[in-house]
Design a protein around this motif. Structure first.
Motif, mmCIF file in Angstrom:
data_model
loop_
_atom_site.group_PDB
_atom_site.id
_atom_site.type_symbol
_atom_site.label_atom_id
_atom_site.label_comp_id
_atom_site.label_asym_id
_atom_site.label_seq_id
_atom_site.Cartn_x
_atom_site.Cartn_y
_atom_site.Cartn_z
ATOM 1 N N ALA A 284 1.629 1.365 -18.934
ATOM 2 C CA ALA A 284 0.581 2.384 -18.771
ATOM 3 C C ALA A 284 0.934 3.273 -20.131
ATOM 4 O O ALA A 284 2.095 3.434 -20.444
ATOM 5 N N TRP A 285 -0.193 3.611 -20.658
ATOM 6 C CA TRP A 285 -0.270 4.434 -21.848
ATOM 7 C C TRP A 285 -0.803 5.895 -21.407
ATOM 8 O O TRP A 285 -1.777 5.853 -20.595
ATOM 9 N N SER A 286 -0.651 6.786 -22.418
ATOM 10 C CA SER A 286 -1.121 8.190 -22.288
ATOM 11 C C SER A 286 -2.601 7.998 -22.801
ATOM 12 O O SER A 286 -2.982 7.093 -23.803
ATOM 13 N N ASP A 287 -3.031 9.480 -22.627
ATOM 14 C CA ASP A 287 -4.390 9.570 -23.688
ATOM 15 C C ASP A 287 -3.927 9.556 -25.059
ATOM 16 O O ASP A 287 -2.604 9.591 -25.586
ATOM 17 N N GLU B 137 0.594 20.913 -22.279
ATOM 18 C CA GLU B 137 0.169 19.594 -23.172
ATOM 19 C C GLU B 137 -0.912 19.710 -23.813
ATOM 20 O O GLU B 137 -0.747 19.354 -25.241
ATOM 21 N N ALA B 138 -1.872 20.500 -23.661
ATOM 22 C CA ALA B 138 -2.991 20.958 -24.261
ATOM 23 C C ALA B 138 -2.616 21.585 -25.596
ATOM 24 O O ALA B 138 -3.490 21.601 -26.571
ATOM 25 N N VAL B 139 -1.577 22.064 -25.635
ATOM 26 C CA VAL B 139 -1.218 22.773 -26.988
ATOM 27 C C VAL B 139 -0.040 21.702 -27.802
ATOM 28 O O VAL B 139 0.019 21.416 -28.741
ATOM 29 N N ALA B 140 1.028 21.507 -26.832
ATOM 30 C CA ALA B 140 2.335 21.004 -27.131
ATOM 31 C C ALA B 140 2.275 19.488 -27.738
ATOM 32 O O ALA B 140 3.147 19.037 -28.142
ATOM 33 N N ALA B 141 1.260 18.791 -27.097
ATOM 34 C CA ALA B 141 1.054 17.411 -27.726
ATOM 35 C C ALA B 141 0.420 17.351 -29.092
ATOM 36 O O ALA B 141 0.369 16.227 -29.637
ATOM 37 N N TYR B 142 -0.094 18.547 -29.699
ATOM 38 C CA TYR B 142 -0.625 18.666 -31.004
ATOM 39 C C TYR B 142 0.288 19.343 -32.090
ATOM 40 O O TYR B 142 -0.003 18.973 -33.300
ATOM 41 N N VAL B 143 1.093 20.154 -31.816
ATOM 42 C CA VAL B 143 1.913 20.977 -32.673
ATOM 43 C C VAL B 143 3.274 21.179 -32.069
ATOM 44 O O VAL B 143 3.345 21.100 -30.933
ATOM 45 N N TRP C 116 0.839 -1.089 -0.046
ATOM 46 C CA TRP C 116 -0.034 0.032 -0.024
ATOM 47 C C TRP C 116 0.878 1.218 -0.122
ATOM 48 O O TRP C 116 0.720 2.148 -0.740
ATOM 49 N N ALA C 117 2.141 1.127 0.664
ATOM 50 C CA ALA C 117 2.878 2.342 0.815
ATOM 51 C C ALA C 117 3.676 2.649 -0.458
ATOM 52 O O ALA C 117 3.965 3.802 -0.735
ATOM 53 N N GLN C 118 3.796 1.800 -1.380
ATOM 54 C CA GLN C 118 4.512 2.047 -2.730
ATOM 55 C C GLN C 118 3.707 2.364 -3.776
ATOM 56 O O GLN C 118 2.852 1.513 -4.171
ATOM 57 N N VAL C 119 3.596 3.744 -4.062
ATOM 58 C CA VAL C 119 2.908 3.961 -5.251
ATOM 59 C C VAL C 119 3.750 4.125 -6.550
ATOM 60 O O VAL C 119 4.583 4.780 -6.482
ATOM 61 N N LEU C 120 3.233 3.520 -7.389
ATOM 62 C CA LEU C 120 3.781 3.763 -8.848
ATOM 63 C C LEU C 120 3.377 5.001 -9.659
ATOM 64 O O LEU C 120 2.170 4.928 -9.536
ATOM 65 N N TYR C 121 4.165 5.529 -10.197
ATOM 66 C CA TYR C 121 3.734 6.690 -11.357
ATOM 67 C C TYR C 121 4.451 6.312 -12.838
ATOM 68 O O TYR C 121 5.494 6.898 -13.082
ATOM 69 N N THR C 122 3.842 5.426 -13.283
ATOM 70 C CA THR C 122 4.097 5.074 -14.549
ATOM 71 C C THR C 122 3.470 5.494 -15.794
ATOM 72 O O THR C 122 3.907 5.396 -16.980
ATOM 73 N N ARG C 123 2.339 6.228 -15.639
ATOM 74 C CA ARG C 123 1.635 6.861 -16.643
ATOM 75 C C ARG C 123 2.441 8.102 -17.072
ATOM 76 O O ARG C 123 2.762 8.943 -16.469
ATOM 77 N N PRO C 124 2.285 8.140 -18.520
ATOM 78 C CA PRO C 124 3.196 9.237 -19.223
ATOM 79 C C PRO C 124 2.469 10.700 -18.829
ATOM 80 O O PRO C 124 0.989 10.892 -18.750
#
Length: 435
Positions: A113-116, A188-194, A24-32
């Motif tokens: 884990a994958w991004s949107d 990201e709302a701009v930079a993931a598209y252009v 429970w104490a070990q939280v993983l942050y693998t989502r981009p």
């Protein structure tokens, strides 16, 4: 209630409880997260950069109708210089051989884990098209007033690239890098598209600009994201680090190295002007401004313009003038200011009736009013004699390079709901050294 289990059962219970607590104490942050695009070595190559807070593989799945293509890269560990020394893994993957004009969908990540899902349109590598670029500087995590409008316009396909001309987040290192992380999520709302092309500003100076160097992926190997160039349609863009001149504690070599690189790059760009006639530079601190804040650009011998104080070494104005730079883009001042063609504090209009037609010097634009916690700038009562228009409304700039002879620029006021408050055409029959 008393426990009636056996001693052996009690031991098993304690061991199991300890294991569960550990899990429970070990939280993983693998989502981009913090996903952003940049141009690679050519317009047909894009580089994707993102962060995770645990180590994962670096994979992009992409395609035009399905995610049937796959590219892999690598990651590097970045540790913030603050007291907590917060780590994160910054991933980079290059996409090559993209088909010009084709829209691709993609996501980034790994098997864990994958991004949107995002999308982009691959750019043409030839010079015979008309790029549309949004540009601004000085956008923060707080009061990023222009960002929602830029997000909407970028996702509608209004731009082929974005130039962020220094000063990010205010500041990326604040709160042990947490402000930088949240700012990168915001854009990201701009930079993931252009492609989101950048140059460094004074607010990135902490730890020798380590956050800026680590978080972005600009083309070229010479400048470690600090200076570089790229071609887009009929334009050769050159991004520079004005901050080298103001943070000499990090070494005079950086100034010399950039200056020598600039000489070589501009010489090559001039040899290629038949194909890419326009040369446009962008750097954070301007040579000229008429704000009343006492910044370097308010002084006659501004450091960016004439070089290192007293010695006047490595000044940029003469270098850019001698190589026929057409347009110089700046930020730093939280305002917008358009200048008449100018060199050495002298107005060099093409003519009285048509100042921007065949001008006899470069045109300077200051656009640092995207919005940040420091608010707006104010101007001196009297503007410089070569200042043509100025505004301290929040907003950003659009450029459309129509062809080899015509470049259009306009300023958008976010205060006035997206109204265009200034515009101009630069018209040049020929490009090169000024008369």
């Amino acid at each position: 209630m008393l426990c009636t289990c056996s001693p052996r059962g009690m031991v098993r219970f304690v061991v199991l409880w300890s294991v569960l607590q550990c899990c429970w104490a070990q939280v993983l942050y693998t989502r981009p997260e913090q996903i952003h695009l940049a141009l690679g070595g050519s317009s047909s190559e894009l580089v994707l950069t993102w962060s995770t807070f645990n180590a994962t593989d670096s994979v992009v799945e992409y395609g035009t109708t399905s995610l049937n293509l796959r590219a892999t890269g690598g990651s590097s560990l970045f540790v913030d210089g603050g007291s907590l020394h917060r780590p994160q893994y910054i991933h980079r993957v290059s996409l090559t051989g993209l088909q010009a004009g084709q829209r691709y969908m993609y996501h980034v990540g790994s098997a864990v884990a994958w991004s949107d899902l995002f999308f982009f349109t691959a750019l043409r590598s030839d010079a015979s098209w008309s790029p549309r670029v949004a540009l601004f500087g000085d956008m923060g995590n707080e009061n990023a007033q222009s960002l929602p409008r830029l997000q909407s316009e970028a996702q509608q396909g209004m731009y082929d690239a974005v130039l962020h001309v220094g000063d990010f987040a205010y500041d990326m290192n604040t709160d042990d890098g947490l402000v930088g992380d949240e700012f990168m999520r915001q854009i990201e709302a701009v930079a993931a598209y252009v492609p989101y092309m950048t140059c460094v500003g004074n607010h990135e100076n902490a730890y020798n600009f380590s956050h800026y160097k680590a978080r972005f992926s600009m083309p070229g190997d010479d400048g470690a994201n600090m200076f570089y160039s790229f071609d887009l349609g009929p334009v050769h863009f050159v991004g520079i680090a004005t901050e080298f001149y103001f943070y000499l504690q990090y070494g005079l070599f950086q100034v010399l190295h950039q200056y020598e690189w600039l000489q070589r790059d501009l010489e090559m760009a001039n040899q290629n002007r038949a194909e890419r006639p326009w040369i446009v530079t962008f750097g954070h601190r301007p040579m000229y401004c008429s704000d009343d804040d006492g910044d370097d650009c308010t002084h006659s011998e501004s450091i960016t313009r004439v070089g290192i104080p007293y010695l006047h070494l490595f000044g940029l104005e003469k270098l850019f003038y001698d190589h026929g730079v057409d347009l110089e883009l700046w930020a730093h001042e939280h305002s917008y200011e358009r200048f008449w063609p100018v060199y050495n504090e002298e107005t060099r209009n093409g003519s009285t009736a048509s100042p921007y037609t065949n001008p006899r010097g470069p045109v300077h634009i200051v656009t640092g009013s995207a919005g940040c916690r420091e608010g707006r700038a104010s101007f001196r009562n009297e503007s410089l004699p070569f200042s043509a228009f100025r505004s301290n409304e929040y907003g950003y700039t659009r450029i459309n390079i129509f062809n080899s002879s015509h470049l259009y620029l306009e300023q958008v006021s976010d205060d006035q709901g997206g109204k265009v408050i200034d515009h101009m055409w630069i018209v040049k029959d020929t490009h090169g050294a000024y008369p």
